[in-house]
Design an enzyme around this catalytic site. Structure first.
Site, mmCIF file in Angstrom:
data_model
loop_
_atom_site.group_PDB
_atom_site.id
_atom_site.type_symbol
_atom_site.label_atom_id
_atom_site.label_comp_id
_atom_site.label_asym_id
_atom_site.label_seq_id
_atom_site.Cartn_x
_atom_site.Cartn_y
_atom_site.Cartn_z
ATOM 1 N N HIS A 58 65.728 60.756 -26.177
ATOM 2 C CA HIS A 58 66.355 60.744 -24.852
ATOM 3 C C HIS A 58 65.390 61.346 -23.829
ATOM 4 O O HIS A 58 64.651 62.290 -24.143
ATOM 5 C CB HIS A 58 67.648 61.559 -24.896
ATOM 6 C CG HIS A 58 68.534 61.320 -23.726
ATOM 7 N ND1 HIS A 58 68.369 61.981 -22.521
ATOM 8 C CD2 HIS A 58 69.594 60.488 -23.559
ATOM 9 C CE1 HIS A 58 69.288 61.567 -21.674
ATOM 10 N NE2 HIS A 58 70.048 60.668 -22.264
ATOM 11 N N PHE B 134 71.877 56.623 -15.484
ATOM 12 C CA PHE B 134 70.642 57.311 -15.092
ATOM 13 C C PHE B 134 70.369 57.273 -13.581
ATOM 14 O O PHE B 134 69.490 57.973 -13.098
ATOM 15 C CB PHE B 134 69.419 56.762 -15.838
ATOM 16 C CG PHE B 134 69.440 57.008 -17.309
ATOM 17 C CD1 PHE B 134 69.180 58.279 -17.814
ATOM 18 C CD2 PHE B 134 69.735 55.995 -18.205
ATOM 19 C CE1 PHE B 134 69.215 58.532 -19.185
ATOM 20 C CE2 PHE B 134 69.770 56.233 -19.581
ATOM 21 C CZ PHE B 134 69.512 57.503 -20.071
ATOM 22 N N ASP C 221 77.207 59.430 -20.546
ATOM 23 C CA ASP C 221 78.221 59.738 -19.535
ATOM 24 C C ASP C 221 77.652 59.484 -18.151
ATOM 25 O O ASP C 221 76.432 59.572 -17.958
ATOM 26 C CB ASP C 221 78.575 61.236 -19.567
ATOM 27 C CG ASP C 221 79.582 61.598 -20.623
ATOM 28 O OD1 ASP C 221 80.419 60.753 -20.972
ATOM 29 O OD2 ASP C 221 79.529 62.743 -21.103
ATOM 30 N N TYR D 173 76.762 61.134 -14.587
ATOM 31 C CA TYR D 173 76.359 62.519 -14.295
ATOM 32 C C TYR D 173 77.595 63.363 -13.971
ATOM 33 O O TYR D 173 78.486 62.926 -13.246
ATOM 34 C CB TYR D 173 75.392 62.557 -13.120
ATOM 35 C CG TYR D 173 74.019 62.005 -13.428
ATOM 36 C CD1 TYR D 173 73.173 62.655 -14.317
ATOM 37 C CD2 TYR D 173 73.561 60.837 -12.814
ATOM 38 C CE1 TYR D 173 71.908 62.154 -14.608
ATOM 39 C CE2 TYR D 173 72.297 60.323 -13.092
ATOM 40 C CZ TYR D 173 71.473 60.988 -13.985
ATOM 41 O OH TYR D 173 70.222 60.490 -14.261
#
Length: 248
Positions: free
Chosen positions: A202, A83, A70, A72
């Site tokens: 992750h 990111f 997604d 943020y």
């Protein structure tokens, strides 16, 4: 009314021609328009940045793909690149996400300078496609737009990219990204492409050390080595290595 087809860069629209003609895309467009109309700035990123990852990294330039989940969900962070966050938010600030802190740590463990800031647009401009599976989200609600049509759209994009281009390095961090591995492998087998897939846990604070392929090993002894390996492979192929840090 959000006209997604007009926001999509021409080269990516050409790659995605079949998907754009589908009823799925029109359904996504309608649902997204309703969300922006009803909730305004609670939907992020802003419309002009929905396809920023594709705008910053043209199809012909893609060398590496990093898959996120997604945008943020914290106000002020989403900017259309997986990111990545605005440059003004510094690594020492509380708002700096844990996943990005660990990415910076892994870069340093691979022998490069740690990130000077969290804006990764300089990666995108070097051929690193920073693609989220969902390109919009409602603030404070993780996964809130996963079922409005983005998953189908980005799956189609991944399939077309893997089918039509060759020798891309795919970095799949975490279980959600790794669900796309069969999709990439199927395109490779069908179209005889020579992509490379690298997997790790992750980089978020909850997952970074977990699984038998940790993003960073316990004790911060070493990283998964993805950043160093990407550059080694690119150089072996006669391509320019990625400058993982920018002091600008």
């Amino acid at each position: 009314m959000i006209e997604l087809s007009k926001l999509l860069p021409d080269d990516w629209a050409s790659l995605m021609e079949a998907e754009l003609r589908s009823g799925r895309f029109k359904g996504l467009e309608d649902k997204l328009s309703t969300a922006y109309t009803n909730l305004g700035e609670l939907i992020q990123p802003q419309p002009d940045n929905i396809f920023r990852a594709l705008r910053e990294t043209p199809v012909k330039n893609v060398k590496v793909v990093i898959l996120g989940q997604d945008p943020y969900q914290t106000p002020g962070l989403a900017q259309g690149l997986a990111f990545s966050i605005p440059k003004e938010i510094k690594p020492g600030w509380r708002a700096f996400p844990s996943s990005l802190r660990n990415i910076s740590k892994a870069i340093a463990l691979d022998g490069y300078q740690a990130l000077a800031h969290g804006d990764l647009s300089h990666w995108a401009q070097q051929g690193v496609l920073l693609l989220n599976a969902s390109l919009t989200v409602q603030l404070e609600l993780a996964g809130s737009h996963a079922n409005i049509g983005w998953q189908e759209f980005t799956d189609a994009l991944i399939n077309e990219l893997a089918s039509q281009k060759d020798q891309i390095i795919w970095l799949l961090w975490g279980a959600h990204a790794q669900k796309k591995k069969p999709l990439i492998e199927s395109a490779m087998a069908k179209h005889h492409k020579n992509h490379l897939i690298l997997c790790a846990s992750h980089p978020s604070g909850l997952s970074v050390y977990k699984t038998n392929e940790p993003f960073i090993y316990p004790g911060d002894s070493h990283s998964c080595g993805h950043f160093k390996r990407v550059n080694q492979i690119l150089e072996e192929r006669g391509k320019t290595a990625i400058a993982w840090n920018s002091l600008n």
